[in-house]
Design an enzyme around this catalytic site. Sequence first.
Site, short mmCIF file in Angstrom:
data_model
loop_
_atom_site.label_atom_id
_atom_site.label_comp_id
_atom_site.label_asym_id
_atom_site.label_seq_id
_atom_site.Cartn_x
_atom_site.Cartn_y
_atom_site.Cartn_z
N ARG A 61 -67.88 -15.95 -46.95
CA ARG A 61 -67.10 -16.35 -48.11
C ARG A 61 -67.87 -17.35 -48.97
O ARG A 61 -67.78 -17.33 -50.19
CB ARG A 61 -65.77 -16.95 -47.64
CG ARG A 61 -64.79 -17.24 -48.77
CD ARG A 61 -63.40 -17.46 -48.23
NE ARG A 61 -62.48 -17.79 -49.32
CZ ARG A 61 -61.79 -18.92 -49.40
NH1 ARG A 61 -61.90 -19.83 -48.44
NH2 ARG A 61 -60.99 -19.16 -50.41
N HIS A 65 -68.56 -17.07 -53.04
CA HIS A 65 -68.15 -18.13 -53.97
C HIS A 65 -69.35 -18.74 -54.68
O HIS A 65 -69.24 -19.16 -55.84
CB HIS A 65 -67.36 -19.21 -53.23
CG HIS A 65 -65.93 -18.84 -52.99
ND1 HIS A 65 -64.88 -19.65 -53.37
CD2 HIS A 65 -65.37 -17.74 -52.42
CE1 HIS A 65 -63.73 -19.06 -53.05
NE2 HIS A 65 -64.01 -17.91 -52.46
N ASN A 92 -62.09 -23.83 -54.47
CA ASN A 92 -63.06 -23.91 -53.38
C ASN A 92 -62.65 -24.85 -52.25
O ASN A 92 -63.35 -24.96 -51.25
CB ASN A 92 -64.43 -24.35 -53.90
CG ASN A 92 -65.17 -23.22 -54.60
OD1 ASN A 92 -64.96 -22.06 -54.30
ND2 ASN A 92 -66.04 -23.57 -55.54
#
Length: 324
Positions: A61, A65, A92
């Site tokens: 992930r 991001h 985030n």
Amino acid sequence: MEMWRGLCLVVVVVAAITSAAEGQLRPNFYQSRCPNVESIVRQAVSTKISQTFVTIPATLRLFFHDCFVEGCDASVIIQSPNNDAEKDAPENLSLAGDGFDTVIKAKQAVEAQCPGVVSCADILTIAARDVVSLSGGPFWGVELGRRDGRVSKAGLVMGNLPQPNFSLNLLNWIFRKNNLTQTDMIALSGAHTLGFSHCSKFSNRIYSFSQTSRVDPSLDGGYAQQLMQMCPINVDPRIAINMDPTTPRTFDNAYYNNLVGKKGLFTSDQVLFDNFLSRQTVVNFAKNQQSFYNAFSAAMVKLGRTGVKTGFQGEIRRDCSRFN
């Protein structure tokens, strides 16, 4: 006429720079200066996984991001004393610390043998590949040669990451911004076969969905009841559940079979099967795991080219969490 010639020249120059940047990424980029970089990173990743499984979805992930904001340049790892870096953006804050720790420890291991040579961006790219393969997924050749970005601002994150309530059109739009096709998007969504989500990200689908239906009708009734048991209305916000209810610790194609069975956790998951424009790809991946693996590997390579800094751009950080 001169104006148009000038515009054409600008387009040609920009295209040449973009092509040159991508062209500098290659599998053997560190062959002469740090030939063992991939094995060093893989060992560090393997050690981290043996300590906690969260390492796997957290690192994968983190890569997504990072690449979706300012390109694949490790800007998401920067720590700011003012709490205004990318990692501090609301979108985030749910990134698990084990993802950051994986890259930082891998960087330390690489620095011990090849100081000042390998970027944090490349280490994150290798680590993302390794967590997938070490959890049963495919292995692919990574392109290397990225440099670390010198910009990391929370304000740059908003609007650049896919959201759990996105429609197919919105998903295609945000992936297209990163030169990824609908097939790439559907393949990369398969990463949801790993990891977990907090209840608040999907509670709208099981409580007060609309004036006529409490539960989202695109959700399997039995699965909806399971979600309600795990995520009651007044649930502790720290509670998280597996995104894949069948094989949450294995990188496989179960995610797509879940979609066919109306067990996609997010609206943005289930829409991939419910929309006829994307349904056939989901069905193909559900029936053929190798087809999914091939598409996922190709999409990860393409994602890894997004907004890269090469040549004299950026820097090679000594510490992944701060600029030099």
